[in-house]
Design an enzyme around this catalytic site. Structure first.
Site, mmCIF file in Angstrom:
data_model
loop_
_atom_site.group_PDB
_atom_site.id
_atom_site.type_symbol
_atom_site.label_atom_id
_atom_site.label_comp_id
_atom_site.label_asym_id
_atom_site.label_seq_id
_atom_site.Cartn_x
_atom_site.Cartn_y
_atom_site.Cartn_z
ATOM 1 N N ASP A 1 0.853 -1.184 0.000
ATOM 2 C CA ASP A 1 0.000 0.000 0.000
ATOM 3 C C ASP A 1 0.890 1.235 0.000
ATOM 4 O O ASP A 1 1.997 1.210 0.547
ATOM 5 C CB ASP A 1 -0.905 0.022 1.231
ATOM 6 C CG ASP A 1 -1.990 -1.044 1.186
ATOM 7 O OD1 ASP A 1 -2.440 -1.377 0.076
ATOM 8 O OD2 ASP A 1 -2.397 -1.516 2.259
ATOM 9 N N ASP B 1 -7.138 -1.059 -4.578
ATOM 10 C CA ASP B 1 -8.193 -0.688 -3.634
ATOM 11 C C ASP B 1 -9.079 0.420 -4.209
ATOM 12 O O ASP B 1 -10.301 0.404 -4.043
ATOM 13 C CB ASP B 1 -7.590 -0.220 -2.309
ATOM 14 C CG ASP B 1 -6.776 -1.281 -1.612
ATOM 15 O OD1 ASP B 1 -7.061 -2.487 -1.818
ATOM 16 O OD2 ASP B 1 -5.849 -0.922 -0.861
#
Length: 194
Positions: free
Chosen positions: A139, A172
């Site tokens: 991430d 995401d």
């Protein structure tokens, strides 16, 4: 299957951009707040983190939870792929198919991390029973409304560096955008039925 080409392009583009951004972060950034790169002042940053679990780093609390999660991601991706093909054959609305294509692109992007990164990037947690299927998702997109070190006297979060919003990735974003588009398509469908 000419109709599928444009959706396959969307899915492929999401996977390529997602994986390219993750590999760039892996090869060019230091992990954590020390390696942050400000994109829009202190509001939007790149912060390299690893997510060993589900969304928002949640855990189920047993040894083989990651195998279960990774297997679910892979099977869900296969099912969504099949569902998109069926939706194209039924001539479903474009927003409906586009939304599911965005979700599939994001699911594939994060599945690649889970299946392969433990082996190829050696990023499986140290306590993982194996490296395959235990890769941690990379991430990096960080909207920093507030973050800071919590006082040690606080239960649960005491002594941890906490972010107001979770750090996320392109996959995401694609899944979230896909859900919004699917909900919009459902709304359109309801309007036409009334």
């Amino acid at each position: 299957m000419k109709q599928f080409v444009k959706y396959f392009f969307v899915i492929s583009l999401i996977v390529l951009v997602d994986q390219a951004s993750k590999l760039w972060v892996y090869t060019h950034m230091e992990m954590g707040t020390d390696g942050q790169i400000n994109l829009l002042g202190n509001f939007l940053k790149l912060t390299y983190t690893l997510n060993p679990g589900m969304a928002f780093s949640m855990h189920l609390g047993f040894k083989y939870e990651k195998v279960l999660l990774t297997t679910f991601r892979v099977f869900a991706s296969v099912y969504i792929f099949w569902y998109i093909i069926q939706s194209i054959r039924r001539k479903a609305a474009v927003p409906w198919i586009l939304g599911w294509s965005l979700i599939l692109g994001g699911a594939i992007g994060n599945s690649i991390d889970s299946v392969f990164y433990g082996v190829y990037l050696n990023n499986a947690p140290t306590d993982a029973p194996m490296k395959w299927l235990y890769g941690q998702v990379i991430d990096m997109l960080h909207i920093d409304l507030w973050s800071g070190l919590m006082p040690s006297w606080l239960p649960i979060w005491g002594g941890y560096y906490v972010y107001c919003l979770p750090i996320f990735n392109i996959a995401d974003v694609a899944v979230s955008a896909g859900l919004v588009v699917v909900l919009y398509a459902l709304h359109l469908k309801d309007d036409t039925n009334s």
